[in-house]
Design a protein around this motif. Structure first.
Motif, short mmCIF file in Angstrom:
data_model
loop_
_atom_site.label_atom_id
_atom_site.label_comp_id
_atom_site.label_asym_id
_atom_site.label_seq_id
_atom_site.Cartn_x
_atom_site.Cartn_y
_atom_site.Cartn_z
N GLU A 120 5.44 10.67 1.58
CA GLU A 120 6.57 11.06 2.43
C GLU A 120 6.04 11.72 3.72
OE1 GLU A 120 10.73 11.35 3.08
OE2 GLU A 120 9.76 10.38 1.37
N THR A 121 4.99 12.53 3.62
CA THR A 121 4.45 13.16 4.83
C THR A 121 3.67 12.17 5.69
OG1 THR A 121 2.40 13.91 3.79
CG2 THR A 121 4.23 15.43 3.69
N MET A 122 3.43 10.96 5.19
CA MET A 122 2.84 9.91 6.02
C MET A 122 3.94 9.12 6.74
SD MET A 122 -0.42 10.05 5.47
CE MET A 122 -0.01 11.76 5.53
N GLY A 123 5.19 9.46 6.45
CA GLY A 123 6.29 8.72 7.05
C GLY A 123 6.80 7.58 6.21
N VAL A 124 6.40 7.54 4.93
CA VAL A 124 6.89 6.49 4.04
C VAL A 124 8.26 6.93 3.50
CG1 VAL A 124 6.51 5.29 1.86
CG2 VAL A 124 4.57 5.81 3.35
N MET A 172 2.47 16.64 8.66
CA MET A 172 1.83 17.66 7.84
C MET A 172 0.66 17.08 7.05
SD MET A 172 3.36 20.40 5.20
CE MET A 172 3.77 19.56 3.71
N GLY A 222 -3.40 16.05 -0.91
CA GLY A 222 -2.54 14.88 -1.08
C GLY A 222 -3.21 13.55 -0.84
N ILE A 223 -4.47 13.45 -1.27
CA ILE A 223 -5.18 12.18 -1.12
C ILE A 223 -4.65 11.18 -2.16
CG2 ILE A 223 -7.48 11.13 -1.42
CD1 ILE A 223 -7.00 12.90 1.12
N LEU A 266 4.86 13.02 -2.55
CA LEU A 266 5.05 13.98 -1.47
C LEU A 266 4.16 13.63 -0.27
CD1 LEU A 266 5.63 17.68 -1.89
CD2 LEU A 266 3.88 16.98 -0.26
N ALA A 267 2.89 13.30 -0.56
CA ALA A 267 1.97 12.95 0.51
C ALA A 267 2.44 11.67 1.20
CB ALA A 267 0.56 12.78 -0.03
N PRO A 299 -0.70 18.01 3.72
CA PRO A 299 -0.15 18.89 2.69
C PRO A 299 -1.20 19.72 1.97
CG PRO A 299 -0.11 16.62 1.94
CD PRO A 299 -0.56 16.60 3.36
N VAL A 358 8.02 12.45 10.81
CA VAL A 358 6.70 11.89 11.09
C VAL A 358 6.78 10.95 12.28
CG1 VAL A 358 4.83 10.48 10.20
CG2 VAL A 358 5.97 12.11 8.69
N TYR A 382 1.40 4.73 9.06
CA TYR A 382 2.47 3.90 8.50
C TYR A 382 3.63 3.70 9.47
CZ TYR A 382 5.89 2.02 5.34
OH TYR A 382 6.81 1.21 4.76
N THR A 383 3.95 4.73 10.25
CA THR A 383 5.13 4.62 11.13
C THR A 383 4.81 3.88 12.42
OG1 THR A 383 4.57 6.79 12.00
CG2 THR A 383 6.26 6.72 10.30
N ARG A 403 0.83 -1.20 0.00
CA ARG A 403 0.00 0.00 0.00
C ARG A 403 0.87 1.25 0.00
NH1 ARG A 403 -3.94 -2.19 3.58
NH2 ARG A 403 -2.81 -1.29 5.32
N ASN A 409 0.96 9.78 -4.97
CA ASN A 409 1.37 11.11 -4.53
C ASN A 409 2.60 10.96 -3.65
OD1 ASN A 409 1.66 13.67 -3.44
ND2 ASN A 409 -0.55 14.03 -3.43
N LEU A 460 10.81 19.10 3.74
CA LEU A 460 10.70 19.01 2.28
C LEU A 460 11.69 19.97 1.61
CD1 LEU A 460 6.82 18.79 1.97
CD2 LEU A 460 8.47 16.97 1.53
N THR A 481 11.66 14.06 5.78
CA THR A 481 10.26 14.18 6.21
C THR A 481 9.77 12.94 6.94
OG1 THR A 481 9.93 15.52 4.25
CG2 THR A 481 7.97 14.73 5.35
N HIS A 482 10.07 11.77 6.38
CA HIS A 482 9.51 10.55 6.97
C HIS A 482 10.05 10.28 8.37
CE1 HIS A 482 13.08 8.06 6.10
NE2 HIS A 482 13.17 8.76 5.01
N LYS A 510 -5.21 4.26 6.92
CA LYS A 510 -4.24 3.30 7.45
C LYS A 510 -2.82 3.70 7.08
CE LYS A 510 -7.00 -0.82 8.15
NZ LYS A 510 -7.54 -2.01 7.48
N LEU A 511 -2.66 4.31 5.89
CA LEU A 511 -1.33 4.76 5.51
C LEU A 511 -0.84 5.88 6.43
CD1 LEU A 511 -1.33 4.58 1.67
CD2 LEU A 511 0.52 3.86 3.15
N GLY A 512 -1.80 6.64 6.98
CA GLY A 512 -1.41 7.67 7.93
C GLY A 512 -0.70 7.10 9.14
N ARG A 535 -6.20 11.64 8.27
CA ARG A 535 -5.06 10.78 7.94
C ARG A 535 -3.81 11.24 8.68
NH1 ARG A 535 -3.24 10.70 1.81
NH2 ARG A 535 -2.55 12.73 2.48
N ALA A 536 -3.62 12.57 8.73
CA ALA A 536 -2.46 13.09 9.46
C ALA A 536 -2.55 12.75 10.94
CB ALA A 536 -2.35 14.60 9.26
#
Lengths: 344, 239
Positions: free
Chosen positions: A212-216, B84, B90-91, A209-210, B86, B78, B106-107, A199, A207, B54, B74-75, B102-104, B151-152
């Motif tokens: 990356e901002t999720m921590g991926v 953030m 950034g969907i 950039l998005a 964005p 998080v 991720y960490t 996923r 996306n 970024l 950035t990651h 769920k991707l939110g 998500r954030a």
């Protein structure tokens, strides 16, 4: 873990059964088509993780296949005969063969890191050009290696190892070995796609950039996806070498890379089912069209029809045969009329 | 005075030869909503980009929870709790609402906590619960903004960076989003909010900074700035 082992056992038994059935009842010509399709599937399903799932447009897949083919072929020749010399073909030993495949996969995978880490910083067209360059450089470097036979490549590559009870099979055991890896790559790709990791790869595609901002950690994950594709391209190369008993650098031109992309786009980028369907169509179509071409006496007709079919397909169904969908029970159920749920 | 959880000191950012941020300093304390307002091209989004890694500032310090994070990836931020939502939301359009959420997370790896936060997100935005199996790309602008914020939050941020949450939304939807932002803040999340809509941003924040051509012009408690003649003239369309 026990489920994985059970699944692998089922795969081994299934491939053995398939090989037995084909050598018993089906003509060798058709078995040859099936083997070529199998090799295409391994290439396409592997590349789908890069181009389809992660959305990184790589067109240098043939380069990894070439490296796998030459590494596997050379290792197998040295294991079996001890030197590069003329003589009758022999079967590779089972352990040696598996080791050769491992060498091929790892060599291609390591090269995937070396090429991917810098190249995947590029986007879109630039990445495509960089990977295309890699593929061509690999081919040209191989052509220049006199120790590897130069442009004529390596010959007398051993046959794939015999299996218990398979000594009488006239087509050999290539179906078993090729389809075993078809099975492995499909199982891994499907599992990957359903995992959190998969996923995250899709998120990078949609996306970056998005994501990356999720921590991926997108840079690292793109390389991992790239290595997955490269590893299986390497295995496919080694299987191809053992199947043809000879490899030339020119077996791995950019045309081969593009062919794999066509399979993906035709089947539906991002779908494992699509990659398989695309591999079947692209491999089989020219073969099926050839008798028509010969009957009509127009040389090159098959290529024209083939190209026309692709163009038509892209005009009327640009998302490919499957789009991003997978063949599943759910999809089959939806296709049966009358039971469709009202969608908003 | 409490300790700042996020602190920018004399941050300079260049895009090539263009000096985009000129010595920006700002501070966000624990539990605050701080807003950064200013016109188009003032450097608001650039400031957020410099905060969340970024962009790498040419000089200056970005301190998050006591550690220097300028230019950190950035990651990694998080995972430390600086998250953030964005600009432009950034969907992931081909993933479902639930998969986006769920991707939110991720960490994170605590399954029970993630499930609880998913439920919490659906409580915060009931519209998302109705659409949980729908693809992100099929949502309306307001729903996408809700999804972006929800998500954030799945990353359990200490500090949430919001980039133009009102962008392209109808006034009523904007009101609803900002009401939720208040609620999120009351539950303990510190927020740095970038907004072009100064009116609503000043209503829903504790303190504000006014950014123009890459420089902080002035700052102060939001309630005071709302009556400041300079702000009224330039950003609130009054006076």
């Amino acid at each position: 873990m026990p489920r994985t082992i059970a699944l692998l056992m089922a795969g081994i038994v299934g491939c053995y059964g398939l090989n037995w059935f084909l050598s018993e009842f089906i003509e060798v010509v058709y078995v040859d088509y099936l083997n070529l399709i199998g090799l295409s599937i391994i290439l396409a399903v592997g590349l789908n993780v890069v181009n389809g799932l992660t959305g990184q447009f790589s067109i240098g897949h043939a380069g990894f296949m070439a490296v796998g083919a030459f590494v596997g072929a050379l290792a197998s020749i040295l294991f079996t005969y001890g030197e590069i010399a003329a003589g009758p073909l022999e079967h590779a030993g089972l352990a040696q063969f598996l080791l050769c495949l491992l060498f091929s996969g790892v060599a291609a995978g390591v090269l995937g890191v070396v090429v991917g880490a810098p190249a995947l910083r590029l986007r879109g067209d630039y990445l495509a050009i960089a990977t295309l360059g890699f593929g061509e450089i690999t081919r040209i470097l191989l052509t220049a290696q006199d120790s590897l036979g130069g442009p004529t490549g390596l010959k007398r590559i051993p046959k794939m190892p015999l299996l218990p009870g398979a000594s009488g099979w006239d087509g050999g055991t290539s179906v078993f070995w090729i389809y075993l890896f078809v099975f492995v790559v499909i199982v891994l790709a499907v599992r990957l796609q359903r995992s959190t990791f998969g996923r995250a790869l899709i998120a990078i595609r949609e996306n970056e950039l998005a994501a990356e901002t999720m921590g991926v950690p997108s840079a690292r994950m793109k390389v991992v996806a790239f290595v997955f594709g490269a590893f299986f391209a390497g295995i496919a190369g080694a299987l191809y070498a053992h199947y043809q008993h000879s490899v030339r650098p020119d077996d791995f031109t950019a045309v081969r890379s593009i062919e794999v992309i066509v399979m993906l786009v035709l089947g539906g980028l991002g779908s494992v089912t699509g990659a398989v369907a695309g591999a079947v169509v692209v491999t089989l179509l020219p073969q099926l069209l050839r008798p028509i071409e010969e009957a009509l006496g127009i040389d090159g007709l098959s290529m024209v029809v083939y190209a026309l079919l692709l163009v038509t397909m892209m005009v009327f169904r640009p998302q490919g045969i499957f789009g991003q969908r997978e063949l599943s029970l759910k999809l089959l159920r939806r296709l049966i009329p009358g039971r469709r749920k009202e969608s908003p | 005075m409490t300790n700042p959880v996020l602190d920018l000191a004399d941050v300079n950012v260049f895009y090539g030869a263009v000096h985009a941020l000129r010595g920006v300093s700002l501070r966000v304390d624990e539990g605050e909503v701080v807003t950064l307002i200013g016109g188009n091209g003032a450097g608001k989004t650039t400031t957020l980009a410099a905060v969340c890694g970024l962009l790498r500032p040419k000089s200056g310090k970005v301190t998050f929870r006591g550690g220097d994070v300028a230019g950190m990836q950035t990651h990694k931020l998080v995972a430390q709790g600086l998250v953030m939502a964005p600009e432009g939301r950034g969907i992931f359009p081909n993933l479902t609402v639930e998969e986006n959420l769920k991707l939110g997370a991720y960490t994170r790896s605590d399954k029970a906590g993630i499930a609880a936060d998913l439920k919490r997100g659906f409580e915060l935005f009931p519209r998302l619960a109705e659409r949980r199996r729908q693809r992100g790309g099929t949502l309306s602008g307001g729903e996408q903004q809700m999804l972006s914020i929800a998500r954030a939050l799945m990353a359990r941020p200490n500090v949430l960076l919001l980039d133009e949450p009102s962008l392209g939304l109808a006034p009523l939807v904007t009101q609803a989003i900002f009401a939720t932002i208040d609620q999120i803040n009351k539950e303990g999340v510190t927020i740095l909010l970038v907004e072009q809509n100064a009116n609503i941003a000043l209503k829903h924040s504790h303190r504000a900074y006014v950014l123009e051509t890459g420089e902080i012009q002035f700052s102060g408690p939001s309630a005071e700035l709302r009556n400041d003649p300079r702000v009224k003239a330039a950003y609130l369309g009054e006076g």
